[in-house]
Design a protein around this motif. Structure first.
Motif, PDB file in Angstrom:
ATOM      1  N   PHE A 277       0.825  -1.211   0.000  1.00 27.55           N
ATOM      2  CA  PHE A 277       0.000   0.000   0.000  1.00 27.55           C
ATOM      3  C   PHE A 277       0.861   1.263   0.000  1.00 27.55           C
ATOM      4  O   PHE A 277       0.468   2.287  -0.569  1.00 27.55           O
ATOM      5  CB  PHE A 277      -0.962  -0.007   1.183  1.00 27.55           C
ATOM      6  N   ALA A 278       2.037   1.196   0.598  1.00 29.54           N
ATOM      7  CA  ALA A 278       2.966   2.323   0.520  1.00 29.54           C
ATOM      8  C   ALA A 278       3.404   2.550  -0.930  1.00 29.54           C
ATOM      9  O   ALA A 278       3.569   3.695  -1.383  1.00 29.54           O
ATOM     10  CB  ALA A 278       4.177   2.082   1.408  1.00 29.54           C
ATOM     11  N   LEU A 279       3.564   1.449  -1.678  1.00 29.49           N
ATOM     12  CA  LEU A 279       3.945   1.546  -3.086  1.00 29.49           C
ATOM     13  C   LEU A 279       2.832   2.214  -3.901  1.00 29.49           C
ATOM     14  O   LEU A 279       3.101   3.096  -4.728  1.00 29.49           O
ATOM     15  CB  LEU A 279       4.259   0.162  -3.639  1.00 29.49           C
ATOM     16  N   LEU A 280       1.584   1.788  -3.663  1.00 27.55           N
ATOM     17  CA  LEU A 280       0.465   2.417  -4.373  1.00 27.55           C
ATOM     18  C   LEU A 280       0.426   3.915  -4.095  1.00 27.55           C
ATOM     19  O   LEU A 280       0.213   4.727  -5.006  1.00 27.55           O
ATOM     20  CB  LEU A 280      -0.861   1.786  -3.940  1.00 27.55           C
ATOM     21  N   ARG A 281       0.635   4.263  -2.849  1.00 30.66           N
ATOM     22  CA  ARG A 281       0.634   5.679  -2.464  1.00 30.66           C
ATOM     23  C   ARG A 281       1.739   6.436  -3.204  1.00 30.66           C
ATOM     24  O   ARG A 281       1.545   7.577  -3.660  1.00 30.66           O
ATOM     25  CB  ARG A 281       0.819   5.788  -0.948  1.00 30.66           C
ATOM     26  N   SER A 282       2.903   5.821  -3.347  1.00 30.37           N
ATOM     27  CA  SER A 282       4.026   6.488  -4.013  1.00 30.37           C
ATOM     28  C   SER A 282       3.716   6.764  -5.482  1.00 30.37           C
ATOM     29  O   SER A 282       4.120   7.792  -6.030  1.00 30.37           O
ATOM     30  CB  SER A 282       5.301   5.649  -3.889  1.00 30.37           C
ATOM     31  N   TRP A 283       2.970   5.852  -6.160  1.00 30.23           N
ATOM     32  CA  TRP A 283       2.607   6.081  -7.548  1.00 30.23           C
ATOM     33  C   TRP A 283       1.679   7.297  -7.665  1.00 30.23           C
ATOM     34  O   TRP A 283       1.816   8.098  -8.590  1.00 30.23           O
ATOM     35  CB  TRP A 283       1.894   4.860  -8.124  1.00 30.23           C
ATOM     36  N   CYS A 284       0.758   7.406  -6.716  1.00 33.78           N
ATOM     37  CA  CYS A 284      -0.173   8.545  -6.734  1.00 33.78           C
ATOM     38  C   CYS A 284       0.571   9.864  -6.550  1.00 33.78           C
ATOM     39  O   CYS A 284       0.285  10.862  -7.227  1.00 33.78           O
ATOM     40  CB  CYS A 284      -1.218   8.382  -5.630  1.00 33.78           C
ATOM     41  N   GLU A 285       1.531   9.868  -5.627  1.00 38.78           N
ATOM     42  CA  GLU A 285       2.299  11.084  -5.376  1.00 38.78           C
ATOM     43  C   GLU A 285       3.209  11.408  -6.550  1.00 38.78           C
ATOM     44  O   GLU A 285       3.429  12.581  -6.876  1.00 38.78           O
ATOM     45  CB  GLU A 285       3.100  10.918  -4.088  1.00 38.78           C
ATOM     46  N   GLU A 286       3.747  10.369  -7.187  1.00 40.69           N
ATOM     47  CA  GLU A 286       4.625  10.582  -8.350  1.00 40.69           C
ATOM     48  C   GLU A 286       3.858  11.258  -9.488  1.00 40.69           C
ATOM     49  O   GLU A 286       4.407  12.073 -10.237  1.00 40.69           O
ATOM     50  CB  GLU A 286       5.183   9.237  -8.814  1.00 40.69           C
ATOM     51  N   ALA A 287       2.561  10.909  -9.621  1.00 41.28           N
ATOM     52  CA  ALA A 287       1.749  11.465 -10.707  1.00 41.28           C
ATOM     53  C   ALA A 287       1.565  12.973 -10.586  1.00 41.28           C
ATOM     54  O   ALA A 287       1.268  13.647 -11.569  1.00 41.28           O
ATOM     55  CB  ALA A 287       0.388  10.776 -10.735  1.00 41.28           C
ATOM     56  N   ARG A 288       1.745  13.514  -9.384  1.00 39.17           N
ATOM     57  CA  ARG A 288       1.578  14.952  -9.194  1.00 39.17           C
ATOM     58  C   ARG A 288       2.700  15.757  -9.842  1.00 39.17           C
ATOM     59  O   ARG A 288       2.538  16.945 -10.130  1.00 39.17           O
ATOM     60  CB  ARG A 288       1.522  15.275  -7.703  1.00 39.17           C
ATOM     61  N   VAL A 308      -5.251  -3.029   9.430  1.00 36.93           N
ATOM     62  CA  VAL A 308      -3.834  -3.099   9.788  1.00 36.93           C
ATOM     63  C   VAL A 308      -3.388  -1.664  10.037  1.00 36.93           C
ATOM     64  O   VAL A 308      -3.966  -0.722   9.511  1.00 36.93           O
ATOM     65  CB  VAL A 308      -2.984  -3.740   8.671  1.00 36.93           C
ATOM     66  N   SER A 309      -2.361  -1.503  10.836  1.00 39.05           N
ATOM     67  CA  SER A 309      -1.888  -0.167  11.173  1.00 39.05           C
ATOM     68  C   SER A 309      -0.992   0.349  10.057  1.00 39.05           C
ATOM     69  O   SER A 309       0.095  -0.167   9.834  1.00 39.05           O
ATOM     70  CB  SER A 309      -1.107  -0.208  12.498  1.00 39.05           C
ATOM     71  N   LEU A 310      -1.501   1.348   9.327  1.00 35.53           N
ATOM     72  CA  LEU A 310      -0.738   1.934   8.228  1.00 35.53           C
ATOM     73  C   LEU A 310      -0.378   3.373   8.574  1.00 35.53           C
ATOM     74  O   LEU A 310      -1.213   4.126   9.091  1.00 35.53           O
ATOM     75  CB  LEU A 310      -1.550   1.918   6.929  1.00 35.53           C
ATOM     76  N   ASP A 311       0.860   3.734   8.284  1.00 37.13           N
ATOM     77  CA  ASP A 311       1.287   5.124   8.435  1.00 37.13           C
ATOM     78  C   ASP A 311       0.391   5.989   7.553  1.00 37.13           C
ATOM     79  O   ASP A 311       0.235   5.733   6.353  1.00 37.13           O
ATOM     80  CB  ASP A 311       2.755   5.240   8.009  1.00 37.13           C
ATOM     81  N   ILE A 312      -0.213   7.020   8.136  1.00 33.56           N
ATOM     82  CA  ILE A 312      -1.145   7.859   7.389  1.00 33.56           C
ATOM     83  C   ILE A 312      -0.498   8.468   6.155  1.00 33.56           C
ATOM     84  O   ILE A 312      -1.163   8.738   5.153  1.00 33.56           O
ATOM     85  CB  ILE A 312      -1.714   8.962   8.319  1.00 33.56           C
ATOM     86  N   ASN A 313       0.820   8.667   6.191  1.00 31.45           N
ATOM     87  CA  ASN A 313       1.528   9.247   5.050  1.00 31.45           C
ATOM     88  C   ASN A 313       1.938   8.208   4.013  1.00 31.45           C
ATOM     89  O   ASN A 313       2.494   8.553   2.977  1.00 31.45           O
ATOM     90  CB  ASN A 313       2.778   9.993   5.541  1.00 31.45           C
ATOM     91  N   ARG A 314       1.667   6.922   4.289  1.00 31.24           N
ATOM     92  CA  ARG A 314       2.028   5.859   3.342  1.00 31.24           C
ATOM     93  C   ARG A 314       0.803   5.062   2.909  1.00 31.24           C
ATOM     94  O   ARG A 314       0.923   4.058   2.224  1.00 31.24           O
ATOM     95  CB  ARG A 314       3.053   4.912   3.979  1.00 31.24           C
ATOM     96  N   SER A 315      -0.372   5.517   3.307  1.00 36.67           N
ATOM     97  CA  SER A 315      -1.599   4.781   3.005  1.00 36.67           C
ATOM     98  C   SER A 315      -2.313   5.370   1.796  1.00 36.67           C
ATOM     99  O   SER A 315      -2.443   6.586   1.671  1.00 36.67           O
ATOM    100  CB  SER A 315      -2.535   4.819   4.214  1.00 36.67           C
ATOM    101  N   PRO A 316      -2.812   4.511   0.891  1.00 33.26           N
ATOM    102  CA  PRO A 316      -3.603   5.013  -0.234  1.00 33.26           C
ATOM    103  C   PRO A 316      -5.079   5.181   0.128  1.00 33.26           C
ATOM    104  O   PRO A 316      -5.880   5.564  -0.723  1.00 33.26           O
ATOM    105  CB  PRO A 316      -3.432   3.900  -1.280  1.00 33.26           C
ATOM    106  N   PHE A 317      -5.426   4.895   1.388  1.00 29.89           N
ATOM    107  CA  PHE A 317      -6.831   4.922   1.779  1.00 29.89           C
ATOM    108  C   PHE A 317      -7.287   6.274   2.315  1.00 29.89           C
ATOM    109  O   PHE A 317      -8.379   6.386   2.879  1.00 29.89           O
ATOM    110  CB  PHE A 317      -7.112   3.823   2.809  1.00 29.89           C
ATOM    111  N   ASN A 318      -6.456   7.282   2.157  1.00 30.37           N
ATOM    112  CA  ASN A 318      -6.866   8.630   2.578  1.00 30.37           C
ATOM    113  C   ASN A 318      -6.598   9.653   1.481  1.00 30.37           C
ATOM    114  O   ASN A 318      -6.483  10.839   1.747  1.00 30.37           O
ATOM    115  CB  ASN A 318      -6.166   9.034   3.883  1.00 30.37           C
TER     116      ASN A 318
END
Length: 473
Positions: A277-288, A308-318
């Protein structure tokens, strides 16, 4: 003209085939995109566009009554289509009577009454509600503004859409329509079901990412070449990202819509979930900031919030557009009943059914299918469902089997179905029960999804575990 001649003349007409419905619906959607800024046409607006009355259009979409061929030609030509023979079926005389008997719910499952109707003719109208609702089905109920929102969002570079709902709430049916819209826009589409990923891939991040990339390449009809393009020395996540950016995205002149279904399956593998999920988040941020990544349009589909406990800055769910599918309203239930040719205009029938199953889309569809088929009456359906599950027996049994796989959840669900007031449930247990579709939230209260579930599971728990409740007395 005698009465018999008048009846024969009145009955003469044509109805759309599944091919005709699909062609016309796709043309209308394309027109809405190009000419109407993506907004859906209302029945009144469609009537003005094709110069046909709303009453005639309703007859056309219902598939229950024939219209004249000139009407079909007007509809098709209004959207730059030429009417073909495979787009319609001619209804005339005895043949029309048989087909209309099917559509008008006169016990079409009683084979003795329909010796000349083929299985395909029956399937054209009402197929057993099991799985996503096909694109050509008139039984799909829109839940505005959801369809409009997702279609508009998918056109935005580098977008993320999060579709959340418990099982059997219509996520797959919505995704089918989103992908159809994307295909009309000439986007490339990939639809991956995470339940098809082998267990051994979910315990090894490298295997998981290679599996994901292989599936993407296969669906895009690109030679995977994983061994040539994969460099594990730079790390699994970087290899995956470089593969998508430099190999997959570079080969497409159009946006790529990537749908990941049932990603909550990864929640059972916390270490993998964290990294993936951190990887998915990184793709979204890269697109910016990276135009190459803006070709990727990500759609994440899941049944419950992460437990599961996900770092809010590494989660694609927010991030991205959140879409939460909720139950049908009474108006939507009555709309669906009309499409099944049931007259529920008084509202009494919808209230009775919803008092048992709420607005649960799958349970509503199943009930209306049986009622329209003439198999049972509404009162018989409700009485039998309360007594032993009735038409929902297999649905409830599957839930019971899943629940028993986790004794801890059995204990927690027992507390919920036997409670007479508010109770406290651990968030992880609540997430899992919601994922199964067994509970709903009313503010801070946790309740059985519907009265059918409460009644059925109380009885099952009483029989197997000897658990009693004041509600059973």
């Amino acid at each position: 003209m005698n009465l018999q001649q008048h009846k024969t003349k009145r009955r003469r007409g044509v109805v759309l085939t599944s091919t005709g419905i699909q062609r016309l619906q796709e043309a209308i959607i394309s027109w809405e995109i190009l000419k109407n800024q993506g907004y859906r046409l209302t029945l009144e607006e469609l009537s003005k566009q094709v110069n046909i009355s709303t009453k005639t259009l309703s007859r056309l979409w219902s598939l229950s009554k024939g219209v004249d061929q000139k009407t079909l030609k007007l509809c098709f030509s209004a959207f730059n289509l030429k009417l073909r023979e495979e787009d319609y079926t001619v209804l005339n005389g005895e043949n029309e009577t048989k087909i209309l008997d099917v559509v008008s719910k006169k016990s079409f499952l009683q084979k003795d009454n329909l010796p000349q109707l083929s299985h395909d003719q029956i399937e054209q109208y009402w197929s057993y509600p099991n799985g996503p609702i096909t694109l050509d089905s008139p039984l799909y109920i829109e839940r505005p503004p959801i369809e409009e929102l997702v279609c508009r969002e998918i056109t935005r570079p580098g977008c993320v859409i999060r579709i959340r709902a418990p099982r059997q709430m219509g996520k797959s049916s919505l995704v089918l329509r989103l992908l159809a819209f994307a295909n009309l826009k000439k986007y490339r589409t990939v639809n991956i079901n995470c339940h098809q990923i082998d267990h051994h891939c979910l315990t090894d991040l490298n295997k998981l990412l290679r599996c994901l990339c292989w599936k993407i390449a296969q669906q895009l009809e690109i030679e995977p070449n994983l061994d040539d393009e994969w460099d594990e020395e730079v790390g699994y996540k970087l290899s995956c990202s470089f593969y998508l950016q430099k190999y997959i995205l570079q080969q497409s002149n159009h946006p790529i819509v990537l749908v990941l279904n049932d990603v909550d399956r990864f929640f059972d593998y916390p270490h993998i979930a964290q990294e993936f999920f951190a990887l998915l988040r990184s793709w979204c941020e890269e697109a910016r900031q990276n135009q190459a990544w803006q070709k990727l349009r990500l759609v994440v589909v899941y049944s419950t919030e992460q437990y599961v406990s996900l770092d809010i800055n590494r989660s694609p769910f927010n991030i991205g557009l959140p879409i939460r599918l909720i139950e049908f309203t009474q108006t939507q239930v009555e709309d669906l009943a009309r499409r099944y040719e049931l007259d529920w205009s008084s509202g009494e029938e919808s209230i009775q059914l919803m008092s048992l199953v709420g607005g649960h889309p799958a349970l509503i569809q199943l009930a209306l299918y049986h009622l329209a088929s003439g198999i049972v009456t509404l009162q018989e359906l409700i009485t039998d469902a309360i007594a032993n599950g009735g038409i929902y027996r297999h649905h409830l049994w599957r839930h019971w089997i899943k629940l028993q796989d986790n004794p801890h959840l059995v204990e927690k669900y027992t507390d919920i179905v036997t409670a007479t007031g508010s109770i406290s449930v651990d968030p992880v247990d609540a997430y899992k029960l919601e994922s199964l579709g067994l509970i709903c939230f009313d503010g801070d209260r946790i309740l059985p999804r519907c009265e059918l579930y409460r009644n059925y599971f109380q009885k099952q728990l009483s029989i197997k575990y000897g658990i009693t409740s004041p509600l059973l007395k």
